[in-house]
Design an enzyme around this catalytic site. Sequence first.
Site, PDB file in Angstrom:
ATOM      1  N   GLY A  25      10.295   0.356   6.174  1.00 12.46           N
ATOM      2  CA  GLY A  25       9.810  -0.622   5.399  1.00 12.46           C
ATOM      3  C   GLY A  25       8.312  -0.314   4.835  1.00 12.46           C
ATOM      4  O   GLY A  25       8.084   0.553   4.589  1.00 12.46           O
ATOM      5  N   CYS A  26       7.778  -1.452   4.513  1.00  8.50           N
ATOM      6  CA  CYS A  26       6.577  -1.424   3.537  1.00  8.50           C
ATOM      7  C   CYS A  26       5.234  -1.438   4.474  1.00  8.50           C
ATOM      8  O   CYS A  26       5.111  -1.997   5.451  1.00  8.50           O
ATOM      9  CB  CYS A  26       6.536  -2.092   2.465  1.00  8.50           C
ATOM     10  N   LEU A  75       0.895  -1.551   0.035  1.00  8.60           N
ATOM     11  CA  LEU A  75       0.056   0.032  -0.006  1.00  8.60           C
ATOM     12  C   LEU A  75       0.776   1.294   0.050  1.00  8.60           C
ATOM     13  O   LEU A  75       0.568   2.230  -0.461  1.00  8.60           O
ATOM     14  CB  LEU A  75      -0.905   0.092   1.129  1.00  8.60           C
ATOM     15  N   LYS A  78       2.047  -2.885   8.765  1.00  9.78           N
ATOM     16  CA  LYS A  78       3.523  -2.070   8.413  1.00  9.78           C
ATOM     17  C   LYS A  78       4.654  -3.223   9.004  1.00  9.78           C
ATOM     18  O   LYS A  78       4.707  -3.778  10.055  1.00  9.78           O
ATOM     19  CB  LYS A  78       3.420  -1.018   9.355  1.00  9.78           C
ATOM     20  N   ASP A 130       5.669  14.214  14.470  1.00  5.24           N
ATOM     21  CA  ASP A 130       5.716  13.815  12.866  1.00  5.24           C
ATOM     22  C   ASP A 130       4.522  14.162  12.183  1.00  5.24           C
ATOM     23  O   ASP A 130       4.084  13.176  11.364  1.00  5.24           O
ATOM     24  CB  ASP A 130       6.351  12.488  12.742  1.00  5.24           C
ATOM     25  N   GLY A 134       7.664   3.432   3.685  1.00  4.08           N
ATOM     26  CA  GLY A 134       8.018   4.391   4.719  1.00  4.08           C
ATOM     27  C   GLY A 134       9.500   4.399   5.049  1.00  4.08           C
ATOM     28  O   GLY A 134      10.475   3.666   3.995  1.00  4.08           O
ATOM     29  N   GLY A 135      10.064   4.974   5.569  1.00  5.85           N
ATOM     30  CA  GLY A 135      11.533   4.878   6.047  1.00  5.85           C
ATOM     31  C   GLY A 135      12.027   3.576   6.631  1.00  5.85           C
ATOM     32  O   GLY A 135      13.283   3.304   6.074  1.00  5.85           O
TER      33      GLY A 135
END
Length: 445
Positions: free
Chosen positions: A159-160, A153, A175, A272, A156-157
């Site tokens: 992983g997926c 989907l 995640k 963040d 990210g920094g």
Amino acid sequence: MKLLLLLPIWGFGFSLFSALIEARPEPLISSISGPVLSPESKPISPISATMEAFSPGMQEYIVEEHQDLDKKMLIALIVACTALGAIILSLFGFWIYRQSNSRNCGPKRTQSSGPILGKFNSLRMIGKKGSVSGIEYHLIEAATNNFRESNILGEGGFGCVYKARFDDNFIAAVKRLDNGGQDVEREFENEVDLLSKIRHPNIVSLMGYCIHGDSRFLVYELMQNGSVETQLHGPSNGSALSWHVRMKIALDAARGLEYLHEHCNPPVIHRDIKSSNILLDSNFNAKLSDFGLAVTSGAQNKNNIKLSGTLGYVAPEYLLDGKLTDKSDVYAFGVVLLELLMGRKPVEKMAPAQCQSIVTWAMPQLTDRSKLPNIVDPVIRNTMDLKHLYQVAAVAVLCVQPEPSYRPLITDVLHSLTPLVPVGLGGTLRVTEPAPPADPKPSDH
């Protein structure tokens, strides 16, 4: 530890045994017990002979009484040892139970725990602290079809994020965090700890977690419309987001932040906030996600809190001086509001070695009413009441002020945005639908 726990028990048992031995009665008359211990020996004392002749049944009576005392002492000793053994076994079992609980109290020490009872029903324990359950790795692997690329989907920094189908009625987002060292471990534990305690309509729900080898997995509710970033800057270029939907997204995000700042105890600073961390469900309800960098109020000045964030969203005082407060989240929210307003990325390349932030570029035009309509995203340009546009621009300008004390509290932002969102979308604005055109009168001929 087990030996230390049992030493007092063994000491107590030894003392009890010694006391029972010392309490054993001695023979009343040595000459009487002689024939009992050695039936073949003859009495040699005249006194003994005289006593035996005078009272022939006395010797047998004393021997029987002595044997009865021995039996009672033996029974008492057996009972005491049995009770002592039961106490020792109970304490040993309690020690094993405590050790087992200490191993399972946190995700760090758990490899992968607990089957999903009733297909995630056990994970829906709203309002309880620590309600997030461990999930076995093989269930996650099967749900993501062995982490098939077509199920990705987003990335990210660390992983997926994968789409995971656990059964026909339940689809989630997984995640995966791989080989990130201490940073990944810290963020993983932080997210599990915070989201296991937080429940709010505008904060994404964590359904479970798993630890498998060097990999860490977080299972969230699925947000069908992705993130604000993919909607604004992806292939659709914001075409699915009308003016009112964008204002609803801003309002939802502000509500989530207000809950963190004003209603959590201690207050939470997200640290963040950005468009990729605001997720949208099938009805475009917005929810804050990714709490790996979040800190609780009071912990932000500790030495182990290093500078973190995303370029374009980081407040100036945090970037330059490391000063972190709830106003840092307000600044980042202001940048997201500008993204929704103008459809531009927070940082854009102007030349190969030059970048410009959306704040620097937009600030002079946001305060000029003649120029403001021209910088609005073309998808929504001329679709809103200009008074509402000016009000949203004014809120954004206040949120991105360089001086933190000039920025509003997120509660003030919320109160400013609520009247701009239609009632049907969660605000208080009553939209008057234009009357349909009147049918022309039928012709007489």
